[in-house]
Design a protein around this motif. Structure first.
Motif, PDB file in Angstrom:
ATOM      1  N   ILE A  52      75.695 -47.859  74.003  1.00 19.65           N
ATOM      2  CA  ILE A  52      76.222 -47.701  75.354  1.00 19.65           C
ATOM      3  C   ILE A  52      75.513 -48.704  76.268  1.00 19.65           C
ATOM      4  O   ILE A  52      74.282 -48.731  76.334  1.00 19.65           O
ATOM      5  N   VAL A  53      76.283 -49.544  76.959  1.00 19.65           N
ATOM      6  CA  VAL A  53      75.684 -50.567  77.819  1.00 19.65           C
ATOM      7  C   VAL A  53      76.256 -50.459  79.230  1.00 19.65           C
ATOM      8  O   VAL A  53      77.381 -49.999  79.437  1.00 19.65           O
ATOM      9  N   GLY A  54      75.450 -50.902  80.197  1.00 20.31           N
ATOM     10  CA  GLY A  54      75.863 -50.883  81.597  1.00 20.31           C
ATOM     11  C   GLY A  54      75.732 -52.250  82.225  1.00 20.31           C
ATOM     12  O   GLY A  54      76.199 -53.248  81.665  1.00 20.31           O
ATOM     13  N   ASP A  55      75.045 -52.318  83.361  1.00 22.71           N
ATOM     14  CA  ASP A  55      74.923 -53.578  84.087  1.00 22.71           C
ATOM     15  C   ASP A  55      74.167 -54.649  83.310  1.00 22.71           C
ATOM     16  O   ASP A  55      74.339 -55.839  83.565  1.00 22.71           O
ATOM     17  N   THR A  56      73.317 -54.243  82.386  1.00 22.36           N
ATOM     18  CA  THR A  56      72.534 -55.206  81.611  1.00 22.36           C
ATOM     19  C   THR A  56      73.167 -55.494  80.250  1.00 22.36           C
ATOM     20  O   THR A  56      72.487 -55.935  79.317  1.00 22.36           O
ATOM     21  N   ALA A  57      74.464 -55.270  80.135  1.00 19.79           N
ATOM     22  CA  ALA A  57      75.160 -55.419  78.853  1.00 19.79           C
ATOM     23  C   ALA A  57      74.950 -56.796  78.229  1.00 19.79           C
ATOM     24  O   ALA A  57      74.685 -56.922  77.028  1.00 19.79           O
ATOM     25  N   LYS A  58      75.061 -57.849  79.039  1.00 14.65           N
ATOM     26  CA  LYS A  58      74.943 -59.204  78.503  1.00 14.65           C
ATOM     27  C   LYS A  58      73.583 -59.430  77.864  1.00 14.65           C
ATOM     28  O   LYS A  58      73.474 -59.995  76.771  1.00 14.65           O
ATOM     29  N   GLU A  59      72.545 -58.968  78.525  1.00 15.57           N
ATOM     30  CA  GLU A  59      71.192 -59.155  77.999  1.00 15.57           C
ATOM     31  C   GLU A  59      70.989 -58.363  76.703  1.00 15.57           C
ATOM     32  O   GLU A  59      70.376 -58.856  75.750  1.00 15.57           O
ATOM     33  N   ILE A  60      71.492 -57.127  76.681  1.00 10.28           N
ATOM     34  CA  ILE A  60      71.387 -56.313  75.464  1.00 10.28           C
ATOM     35  C   ILE A  60      72.122 -56.986  74.310  1.00 10.28           C
ATOM     36  O   ILE A  60      71.611 -57.086  73.183  1.00 10.28           O
ATOM     37  N   GLN A  61      73.319 -57.477  74.569  1.00 13.47           N
ATOM     38  CA  GLN A  61      74.123 -58.111  73.517  1.00 13.47           C
ATOM     39  C   GLN A  61      73.471 -59.385  73.011  1.00 13.47           C
ATOM     40  O   GLN A  61      73.514 -59.673  71.800  1.00 13.47           O
ATOM     41  N   GLU A  62      72.864 -60.158  73.900  1.00 15.93           N
ATOM     42  CA  GLU A  62      72.201 -61.390  73.467  1.00 15.93           C
ATOM     43  C   GLU A  62      70.992 -61.085  72.587  1.00 15.93           C
ATOM     44  O   GLU A  62      70.671 -61.852  71.673  1.00 15.93           O
ATOM     45  N   ALA A  63      70.326 -59.971  72.827  1.00 18.36           N
ATOM     46  CA  ALA A  63      69.140 -59.612  72.049  1.00 18.36           C
ATOM     47  C   ALA A  63      69.500 -58.993  70.700  1.00 18.36           C
ATOM     48  O   ALA A  63      68.905 -59.329  69.669  1.00 18.36           O
ATOM     49  N   VAL A  64      70.478 -58.094  70.696  1.00 21.84           N
ATOM     50  CA  VAL A  64      70.809 -57.339  69.480  1.00 21.84           C
ATOM     51  C   VAL A  64      71.871 -58.040  68.647  1.00 21.84           C
ATOM     52  O   VAL A  64      71.908 -57.905  67.419  1.00 21.84           O
ATOM     53  N   LYS A  65      72.760 -58.776  69.306  1.00 18.97           N
ATOM     54  CA  LYS A  65      73.881 -59.483  68.644  1.00 18.97           C
ATOM     55  C   LYS A  65      74.740 -58.487  67.862  1.00 18.97           C
ATOM     56  O   LYS A  65      75.079 -57.432  68.366  1.00 18.97           O
ATOM     57  N   ASP A  66      75.080 -58.812  66.620  1.00 22.34           N
ATOM     58  CA  ASP A  66      75.957 -57.925  65.842  1.00 22.34           C
ATOM     59  C   ASP A  66      75.179 -56.870  65.070  1.00 22.34           C
ATOM     60  O   ASP A  66      75.767 -56.064  64.344  1.00 22.34           O
TER      61      ASP A  66
END
Length: 355
Positions: A52-66
């Motif tokens: 579950i992601v919110g305003d920091t979604a981009k940063e979370i996705q860049e760190a965790v990737k797939d």
């Protein structure tokens, strides 16, 4: 079995760090706190993970990737606002389907992982399972009331007058019946759909909700003091390594990990501590329970029991301790102002001024 990780919170208690960084990505022992949870889920044999992601979604996705770096497959689920844990279950319905799942709060830290808990849940398969631990201030947590046999009879979120000292740890083991519960409840006074209300609904409907009291270490890393404490705990187990360059004028004592590209000269480092890649420690003292991220510089200074994030420097400072320093920060001495006293004194006055 699937996993649902919550990483959408704003992290207001960690500001100003979380003005520019997701709270789940603040590192302890140079690893984002979220990564410890992902590793625990992978070790439990769970592959399908929704985040579950919110305003920091981009940063979370860049760190965790797939998720492949952890051996998992990640699906990102956007949440428009932090509307409660039960709301997260509600919006993840399509991802979760009719599978059992673990819900894990992304800023929680549990020593020892969750593998045994998951195995026991799958073997016994109650309708829901919660983890409990005794806390000094129950008003800050979801609290469970137990009967004389230790069964859960009541749950309440952040009560003004707690009925017990047993707080819910941020890990929940759930079956598909929870989807009925989250649709049956109303928002709380905080305007959120509380998972405690959904679990209470299950209890009221005579579903089997079981609890496990954990004896190991658990921490909600919502405050700076909590992060420093977890950093302390993790560094207790750091494996010594000297992959960087340490000159003959330096002294390394205890469990110290010095990553490749780091340079240590004329300094004293007392472990447990981590010196990140390409970090420079010059004419300095780095004390126990300190984690310096990559690309930092500590010069002519002392630092202890602290976390320093990537690209930051501490130069010419007498002493820094129990601190969390963000990314690309410069800490330097303040200029000395001339000492002066401005006086308006009446006749026959007597004044003593310290030197």
């Amino acid at each position: 079995m699937k996993a649902l990780i919550l990483s959408g919170g704003a992290g207001t208690r960690l500001r100003p760090i979380t003005h520019t960084s997701a709270k789940q990505l603040v590192p302890v022992a140079n690893k984002p706190i979220l990564f410890y949870g992902l590793e625990a889920i992978a070790e439990a044999g769970i592959v399908d993970v929704g985040i579950i992601v919110g305003d920091t979604a981009k940063e979370i996705q860049e760190a965790v990737k797939d998720g492949s770096q952890f051996g998992i497959k990640v699906t990102y689920i956007p949440q428009e606002a932090p509307l409660g844990l039960a709301h997260a279950v509600l919006i993840a319905r399509d991802f979760l389907g009719d599978d059992d799942f673990v819900m894990y709060l992304g800023d929680n830290f549990i020593v020892g992982g969750i593998s045994e808990l998951v195995d026991a849940f799958q073997e016994e398969r109650p309708d829901a399972g919660i983890l409990l631990t005794k806390v000094p201030d129950p008003r800050a947590f979801g609290i469970a009331e137990l009967d004389v046999d230790g069964r859960v009879v009541g749950l309440e979120e952040k009560p003004e007058v707690p009925k017990s000292e047993m707080a819910l740890v941020g890990v929940y083991l759930l079956t598909p019946v929870i989807h009925t519960a989250v649709r049956a409840i109303e928002p709380s006074d905080r305007g959120e759909l509380e998972i405690t209300d959904a679990l209470q609904w299950l209890i009221d409907q005579r579903y089997d909700v079981r609890s496990t009291t954990i004896s190991g270490y658990w921490k909600d890393t919502g405050k700076v003091s909590d992060l420093l404490e977890v950093n302390h705990t993790v560094l207790e187990h750091v494996e010594p390594l000297v992959a960087g360059v340490v000159d003959d004028a330096s002294v390394i004592i205890g469990r110290v990990r010095i990553e490749a590209g780091a340079q240590v000269s004329g300094s004293r480092i007392v472990g447990p501590a981590i010196i990140g890649a390409d970090t420079v420690v010059k004419d300095a003292y780095v004390g126990p329970f300190t984690a310096l991220a990559d690309g930092c510089r500590i010069e002519d200074s002392e630092i202890e029991y602290s976390i320093v994030l990537k690209g930051s420097s501490v130069t010419g400072v007498r002493r820094v301790e129990a601190s969390l320093i963000g990314r690309d920060v410069e800490v330097t001495p303040a200029p000395r102002n001339p000492a002066a006293h401005r006086l308006v004194l009446g006749d026959h006055s007597k004044v003593q001024i310290s030197r």
